[in-house]
Scaffold this motif. Structure first.
Motif, PDB file in Angstrom:
ATOM      1  N   LYS A 194       0.830  -1.208   0.000  1.00 51.73           N
ATOM      2  CA  LYS A 194       0.000   0.000   0.000  1.00 51.73           C
ATOM      3  C   LYS A 194       0.865   1.258   0.000  1.00 51.73           C
ATOM      4  CE  LYS A 194      -4.212  -1.565   2.285  1.00 51.73           C
ATOM      5  NZ  LYS A 194      -5.046  -1.427   3.482  1.00 51.73           N
ATOM      6  N   LEU A 195       1.907   1.260   0.830  1.00 48.13           N
ATOM      7  CA  LEU A 195       2.778   2.433   0.894  1.00 48.13           C
ATOM      8  C   LEU A 195       3.521   2.652  -0.417  1.00 48.13           C
ATOM      9  CD1 LEU A 195       4.273   2.146   4.495  1.00 48.13           C
ATOM     10  CD2 LEU A 195       2.646   3.839   3.646  1.00 48.13           C
ATOM     11  N   SER A 196       3.987   1.586  -1.036  1.00 49.64           N
ATOM     12  CA  SER A 196       4.698   1.754  -2.305  1.00 49.64           C
ATOM     13  C   SER A 196       3.735   2.212  -3.400  1.00 49.64           C
ATOM     14  CB  SER A 196       5.407   0.467  -2.700  1.00 49.64           C
ATOM     15  OG  SER A 196       4.475  -0.552  -2.938  1.00 49.64           O
ATOM     16  N   GLU A 197       2.472   1.767  -3.370  1.00 45.00           N
ATOM     17  CA  GLU A 197       1.477   2.255  -4.327  1.00 45.00           C
ATOM     18  C   GLU A 197       1.271   3.745  -4.153  1.00 45.00           C
ATOM     19  OE1 GLU A 197      -2.376   0.444  -4.374  1.00 45.00           O
ATOM     20  OE2 GLU A 197      -1.558  -1.519  -4.847  1.00 45.00           O
ATOM     21  N   ARG A 198       1.135   4.183  -2.910  1.00 40.88           N
ATOM     22  CA  ARG A 198       0.922   5.610  -2.642  1.00 40.88           C
ATOM     23  C   ARG A 198       2.108   6.435  -3.131  1.00 40.88           C
ATOM     24  NH1 ARG A 198      -1.538   5.635   3.471  1.00 40.88           N
ATOM     25  NH2 ARG A 198      -3.513   4.629   2.955  1.00 40.88           N
ATOM     26  N   SER A 199       3.315   5.948  -2.904  1.00 39.80           N
ATOM     27  CA  SER A 199       4.486   6.707  -3.338  1.00 39.80           C
ATOM     28  C   SER A 199       4.568   6.749  -4.860  1.00 39.80           C
ATOM     29  CB  SER A 199       5.763   6.129  -2.742  1.00 39.80           C
ATOM     30  OG  SER A 199       6.024   4.855  -3.273  1.00 39.80           O
ATOM     31  N   HIS A 200       4.188   5.656  -5.535  1.00 35.98           N
ATOM     32  CA  HIS A 200       4.180   5.656  -6.997  1.00 35.98           C
ATOM     33  C   HIS A 200       3.094   6.575  -7.534  1.00 35.98           C
ATOM     34  CE1 HIS A 200       7.259   2.734  -7.601  1.00 35.98           C
ATOM     35  NE2 HIS A 200       6.637   1.803  -6.895  1.00 35.98           N
ATOM     36  N   GLU A 201       1.938   6.620  -6.848  1.00 31.36           N
ATOM     37  CA  GLU A 201       0.862   7.514  -7.268  1.00 31.36           C
ATOM     38  C   GLU A 201       1.282   8.962  -7.108  1.00 31.36           C
ATOM     39  OE1 GLU A 201      -2.533   6.451  -4.988  1.00 31.36           O
ATOM     40  OE2 GLU A 201      -2.902   4.605  -6.114  1.00 31.36           O
ATOM     41  N   ALA A 202       1.970   9.279  -6.019  1.00 32.67           N
ATOM     42  CA  ALA A 202       2.410  10.648  -5.778  1.00 32.67           C
ATOM     43  C   ALA A 202       3.430  11.066  -6.830  1.00 32.67           C
ATOM     44  CB  ALA A 202       3.002  10.783  -4.388  1.00 32.67           C
ATOM     45  N   SER A 244       1.633  11.230 -10.438  1.00 35.63           N
ATOM     46  CA  SER A 244       0.637  12.270 -10.687  1.00 35.63           C
ATOM     47  C   SER A 244       1.251  13.471 -11.395  1.00 35.63           C
ATOM     48  CB  SER A 244      -0.020  12.702  -9.377  1.00 35.63           C
ATOM     49  OG  SER A 244       0.941  13.284  -8.524  1.00 35.63           O
TER      50      SER A 244
END
Length: 123
Positions: A72-80, A83
């Motif tokens: 989940k954390l790596s997904e969030r960092s990739h999304e950030a 974007s």
């Protein structure tokens, strides 16, 4: 991955029976398992006691939970990070029902050639 039809406590009981002197063939026949399965269980669970088995299961559950959190954390960092860049273009289907750019067999390397590509070598 397929789960065992036997619980961990049943597996430990079968292993204790083998240690008590009952033949492995008889244990396998009554439990409806193969010899290979029995010896795999012996290698995996052979030195465990019931409390150690419970501890192992708790650690496996905690590892699954922690891996999910890391994902989940790596997904969030990739999304950030993602974007800020423009979205990738969608690939249209090819006439041979594949997606993406057409690649010749000479350009394909590694696992793309098949499951046993490393065994076959290059042609």
């Amino acid at each position: 991955m397929r789960h065992s039809q036997h619980t961990d406590s049943e597996i430990l009981h079968l292993l204790y029976e083998a240690d008590a002197g009952i033949s492995v063939a008889e244990i396998c026949r009554t439990a409806h398992i193969s010899l290979r399965t029995f010896y795999r269980w012996r290698r995996r669970y052979g030195s465990l006691t019931p409390p150690a088995l419970l501890l192992m299961k708790e650690l496996q559950a905690e590892n699954r939970r922690l891996r999910a959190l890391v994902d989940k954390l790596s997904e969030r960092s990739h999304e950030a990070v993602g974007s800020a860049s423009p979205p990738a273009p969608r690939l249209a289907p090819r006439p041979d029902h594949g997606f993406g750019p057409r690649v010749s067999p000479e350009q394909m390397r590694g696992a793309s050639l098949g499951r046993f590509a490393s065994v076959r070598g290059t042609r």
